[in-house]
Design a protein around this motif. Structure first.
Motif, PDB file in Angstrom:
ATOM      1  N   UNK A 216     -12.112  -3.747  -3.245  1.00  0.00           N
ATOM      2  CA  UNK A 216     -11.320  -4.285  -2.136  1.00  0.00           C
ATOM      3  C   UNK A 216     -10.564  -3.149  -1.470  1.00  0.00           C
ATOM      4  N   UNK A 217     -10.295  -2.112  -2.284  1.00  0.00           N
ATOM      5  CA  UNK A 217      -9.538  -0.963  -1.779  1.00  0.00           C
ATOM      6  C   UNK A 217     -10.185   0.305  -2.305  1.00  0.00           C
ATOM      7  N   UNK A 218     -10.437   1.238  -1.379  1.00  0.00           N
ATOM      8  CA  UNK A 218     -11.018   2.526  -1.788  1.00  0.00           C
ATOM      9  C   UNK A 218      -9.985   3.599  -1.471  1.00  0.00           C
TER      10      UNK A 218
ATOM     11  N   UNK B 112     -18.430   0.171   4.356  1.00  0.00           N
ATOM     12  CA  UNK B 112     -17.519  -0.533   5.266  1.00  0.00           C
ATOM     13  C   UNK B 112     -18.314  -1.487   6.179  1.00  0.00           C
ATOM     14  N   UNK B 113     -19.512  -1.044   6.591  1.00  0.00           N
ATOM     15  CA  UNK B 113     -20.317  -1.897   7.471  1.00  0.00           C
ATOM     16  C   UNK B 113     -20.719  -3.171   6.730  1.00  0.00           C
ATOM     17  N   UNK B 114     -21.047  -3.026   5.433  1.00  0.00           N
ATOM     18  CA  UNK B 114     -21.474  -4.190   4.655  1.00  0.00           C
ATOM     19  C   UNK B 114     -20.301  -5.074   4.247  1.00  0.00           C
TER      20      UNK B 114
ATOM     21  N   UNK C 250     -13.108  -4.386   2.996  1.00  0.00           N
ATOM     22  CA  UNK C 250     -12.674  -3.281   2.118  1.00  0.00           C
ATOM     23  C   UNK C 250     -11.754  -2.332   2.887  1.00  0.00           C
ATOM     24  N   UNK C 251     -10.592  -2.075   2.291  1.00  0.00           N
ATOM     25  CA  UNK C 251      -9.650  -1.154   2.948  1.00  0.00           C
ATOM     26  C   UNK C 251      -9.925   0.259   2.433  1.00  0.00           C
ATOM     27  N   UNK C 252     -10.135   1.195   3.368  1.00  0.00           N
ATOM     28  CA  UNK C 252     -10.395   2.582   2.967  1.00  0.00           C
ATOM     29  C   UNK C 252      -9.152   3.432   3.258  1.00  0.00           C
ATOM     30  N   UNK C 253      -8.652   4.079   2.200  1.00  0.00           N
ATOM     31  CA  UNK C 253      -7.462   4.925   2.333  1.00  0.00           C
ATOM     32  C   UNK C 253      -7.859   6.364   2.024  1.00  0.00           C
ATOM     33  N   UNK C 254      -7.451   7.293   2.876  1.00  0.00           N
ATOM     34  CA  UNK C 254      -7.673   8.706   2.583  1.00  0.00           C
ATOM     35  C   UNK C 254      -6.310   9.360   2.388  1.00  0.00           C
ATOM     36  N   UNK C 255      -6.132   9.960   1.210  1.00  0.00           N
ATOM     37  CA  UNK C 255      -4.878  10.647   0.913  1.00  0.00           C
ATOM     38  C   UNK C 255      -5.159  12.088   0.524  1.00  0.00           C
TER      39      UNK C 255
ATOM     40  N   UNK D  70     -13.713   4.166  10.745  1.00  0.00           N
ATOM     41  CA  UNK D  70     -13.713   3.047   9.793  1.00  0.00           C
ATOM     42  C   UNK D  70     -12.701   3.259   8.660  1.00  0.00           C
ATOM     43  N   UNK D  71     -11.971   4.381   8.682  1.00  0.00           N
ATOM     44  CA  UNK D  71     -10.898   4.584   7.694  1.00  0.00           C
ATOM     45  C   UNK D  71      -9.693   3.756   8.139  1.00  0.00           C
ATOM     46  N   UNK D  72      -9.049   3.057   7.200  1.00  0.00           N
ATOM     47  CA  UNK D  72      -7.929   2.185   7.569  1.00  0.00           C
ATOM     48  C   UNK D  72      -6.574   2.893   7.497  1.00  0.00           C
ATOM     49  N   UNK D  73      -6.407   3.714   6.435  1.00  0.00           N
ATOM     50  CA  UNK D  73      -5.101   4.360   6.253  1.00  0.00           C
ATOM     51  C   UNK D  73      -5.321   5.835   5.936  1.00  0.00           C
ATOM     52  N   UNK D  74      -4.590   6.693   6.648  1.00  0.00           N
ATOM     53  CA  UNK D  74      -4.549   8.108   6.266  1.00  0.00           C
ATOM     54  C   UNK D  74      -3.119   8.359   5.831  1.00  0.00           C
TER      55      UNK D  74
END
Ligand code: SAH
Ligand code: SF4
Ligand code: F3S
Length: 466
Positions: free
Chosen positions: A62-64, A90-92, A96-101, A118-122
Motif C-alpha cells: 500500500x506504501x512504498x 503504480x499503473x497497475x 499504492x503511495x510511493x514515497x522517495x526519501x 507517479x511519485x506521491x511524496x518526496x
C-alpha cells in the motif's frame, strides 16, 4: 562501509493497534549507508502504530518507501532505475503511495516529482518524522507533495515512535548517534544533503539502546558520518569516548562497534577505549581515501599520509589484534600515477583487513566537480583493478592466518548459503560460517577457524559461552 546486518528477531505484531484485516503493507527499499538503513527502521517503527507491516513484495504494497543514496553517480543511477520499474506497479495499482526519501530526494527536491510524476511524496533527509502526517494528506487530497525542512524538530526518542512494543530489532542493532557532517571533504555530497552536524543526547541514545537490548539485541552499532566529533555541540559537551564508556557501563550490551571515524579526529582517548572497554570490539573503519599528500590536501581531508600511518601504528599498540578497514577512491581530479602509487604504498604498509574502494565521480555541490584535470574512466578502472587485486591478496592472507585460532562469534542467524550453516562475526568483524543448532542464534559461541576464504571464514563449533 560494512553492510548492515539483516537478521530480524522480533517481527511479531503484538496485537496492539489495528486488527490484522486493517493492516496495510509497507515495502521499503534502502540504498546507501547504514545511516540510511537506520532511517528506514525509523520509518518502519513510526508507521507500525498506523497499522503498517512490512512486505518484501512491492506489488502487494500500500506504501512504498525508497530510501535513496547520492554519494556516487552510480548510486544515484541505481535509484532512477528502481523508480523506473515502479512506474508499472503504480499503473497497475494506483492506490499504492510511493514515497522517495534520503539523499537523492534532498538533492533534487521537487524536481524529482517533475521527473517521476507517479511519485506521491518526496521527503528530505530531515523530514522523516513528518511522514505519517504527509501520508494522510496524500490520502485525503491525492495530490503529490514535497517536504524539505532545514532541521529536524527533534532527535530524541520521539523520533522513533513511543510505541516500542511494535519495534522490530536485530541481533546487531544500529543506533544513529549524530546526523550530518561538517567536514566538507571536497568530493563529497553528504554535507549538502544531510546538513550540519548535530548529536543526539546521551540519555536518548542510552534509552534507545536499553529498549533494543531488552528486545534481544546483543551488539550495538553506533552510527554517524564522523562519530569522532560526537557531542561537541551538546550542552554539556561530551566526547565520543565517554559515550562509549557510558554505553558499556550503564547497559547490558555484549558488543559495541561504531562507524565512521575521520582520521583527523581520532583522539588518543578514543584509541585507549580499544584497550580499556571490554565490550568494544577490536575493529575500526578508518577511511583514508588517498595516499598522496597532494591529493589529500585537494580532498580537504586535513591529515597527511604520515599522520594516518602514525595513528594506525598507535592503535595497534593499544590493541594489537585490532582489525582496520577503510574506504579509498581512485581517480580524484589531478591524480597522477605517482599519486596512485602512494595509495598503493599505504595499502601495502597498513595491511588492511578489508577495503571498500571506489572510482571517483563528480557530485553536485562538491567543489571537486570544478577541479581539473579529470582522470579518464579507463585509467580509473585500471587503477581500481590493480588496487583491488592487491587488497584481495591481503584479505585472503589475513583470513587464512585465522586458521587454527579460536574466536568468539556472535551468532547472527542462518547462513545465506542456505546449507544449514549458522553465520556470525568474530570480534574483528570477520564473517564465520559453521554448523550448529539454530538455538545458538543470538548467543556468543567459541568457534575454531578451519578455513579462510576471500570474504569469510569456515569454522567448527567449540563451545557456547552464555
Ligand atoms: N563519512 C564517511 C564516508 C561517507 S561516504 C567518511 O568520512 O569516511 C562513503 C565513502 O564513499 C567515502 O568514504 C568515500 O570513499 C566514497 N565517496 C564519497 N564521495 C565520493 C565521490 N564523489 N566519488 C567516489 N567515491 C566517493
Ligand atoms: Fe563526506 Fe568527508 Fe563528511 Fe565523510 S567526513 S561524510 S567523506 S564530507
Ligand atoms: Fe549515501 Fe546519504 Fe549515506 S549520500 S552514503 S545515503 S548519507
Amino acid at each position: 562501509m560494512m553492510p548492515a546486518n539483516k537478521v530480524i528477531i522480533d517481527t511479531q505484531y503484538d496485537g496492539q493497534g489495528p486488527c490484522n484485516d486493517n493492516l496495510k503493507k509497507l515495502y521499503i527499499h534502502t540504498f546507501g549507508c547504514q545511516m540510511n538503513e537506520y532511517d528506514s527502521l525509523r520509518v518502519e517503527r513510526m508507521l507500525a502504530p498506523e497499522g503498517y507491516i512490512t512486505t518484501s513484495d512491492p506489488k502487494k504494497a500500500d506504501l512504498i518507501f525508497i530510501n535513496t543514496c547520492s554519494v556516487r553517480e552510480k548510486a544515484e543511477q541505481k535509484v532512477y532505475s528502481l523508480l523506473g520499474r515502479l512506474k508499472r506497479i503504480k499503473a497497475r495499482s494506483p492506490h499504492t503511495i510511493i514515497v522517495v526519501g534520503g539523499c537523492v530526494a534532498q538533492q533534487l527536491q521537487e524536481n524529482l516529482l517533475n521527473r517521476f510524476h507517479y511519485v506521491d511524496i518526496v521527503i528530505g533527509t530531515k523530514g522523516i518524522s513528518k511522514l505519517p502526517e504527509l501520508i494522510k494528506e496524500v490520502q485525503n487530497t491525492r495530490k503529490s507533495l514535497g517536504c524539505f525542512p532545514d532541521h529536524e524538530e527533534s532527535c530524541g526518542m520521539e523520533w522513533l515512535s513511543p510505541n516500542t512494543s511494535q519495534w522490530k530489532t536485530e541481533i546487531v542493532a544500529p543506533v544513529t548517534i549524530m546526523q550530518g557532517c561538517d567536514n566538507f571533504c571536497s568530493y563529497c555530497i553528504v554535507p549538502y544533503v544531510r546538513g550540519r552536524e548535530y548529536s543526539r543526547k546521551p540519555e536518548d541514545i542510552l534509552q534507545e539502546i536499553e529498549i533494543l537490548l531488552e528486545k534481544g539485541a546483543k551488539e550495538i552499532l553506533l552510527l554517524g558520518q564522523n562519530v569522532n566529533s560526537y557531542g561537541k555541540n551538546l550542552d554539556p559537551p561530551i566526547t565520543f569516548a565517554n559515550l562509549i564508556k557510558l554505553v558499556a557501563q550503564k547497559t547490558k550490551v555484549t558488543r559495541i562497534r561504531f562507524t565512521t571515524s575521520h582520521p583527523k579526529d581520532l583522539t588518543e582517548e578514543l584509541m585507549q577505549c580499544f584497550r580499556d572497554v571490554p565490550q568494544l570490539c577490536p575493529q575500526l573503519h578508518l577511511p583514508f581515501q588517498a595516499g598522496s599528500d597532494r591529493i589529500l590536501k585537494r580532498m580537504n581531508r586535513r591529515y597527511t599520509q604520515k599522520e594516518y600511518l602514525t595513528k594506525v601504528e598507535k592503535l595497534r599498540t593499544y590493541r594489537s589484534d585490532i582489525a582496520i578497514t577503510a574506504d579509498v577512491m581512485v581517480g580524484f581530479p589531478g591524480e597522477t600515477d605517482e599519486d596512485f602509487r602512494e595509495t598503493m604504498k599505504v595499502i601495502e604498509e597498513v595491511q588492511f583487513d578489508g577495503l571498500f574502494s571506489f572510482r571517483y565521480s563528480d557530485r553536485p555541490f562538491a567543489p571537486s566537480s570544478r577541479m581539473y584535470p579529470k582522470v579518464d574512466e579507463k585509467t580509473k578502472s585500471r587503477w581500481l583493478t590493480e588496487l583491488q587485486s592487491l587488497q584481495a591478496d591481503i584479505t585472503l592472507k589475513k583470513n587464512q592466518q585465522e586458521v587454527g585460532t579460536s574466536r568468539e562469534v556472535l551468532v547472527e542467524g542462518e547462513s545465506k548459503a542456505g546449507n544449514g550453516q549458522l553465520t556470525g562475526r568474530t570480534p574483528q568483524g570477520r564473517i564465520v560460517n559453521f554448523y550448529g543448532p539454530k538455538s545458538l542464534i543470538g548467543k556468543i559461541v567459541v568457534v575454531k577457524i578451519i578455513e579462510g576464504y576471500a570474504h569469510s571464514l569456515k569454522g567448527e563449533l567449540q563451545k557456547q559461552n552464555n
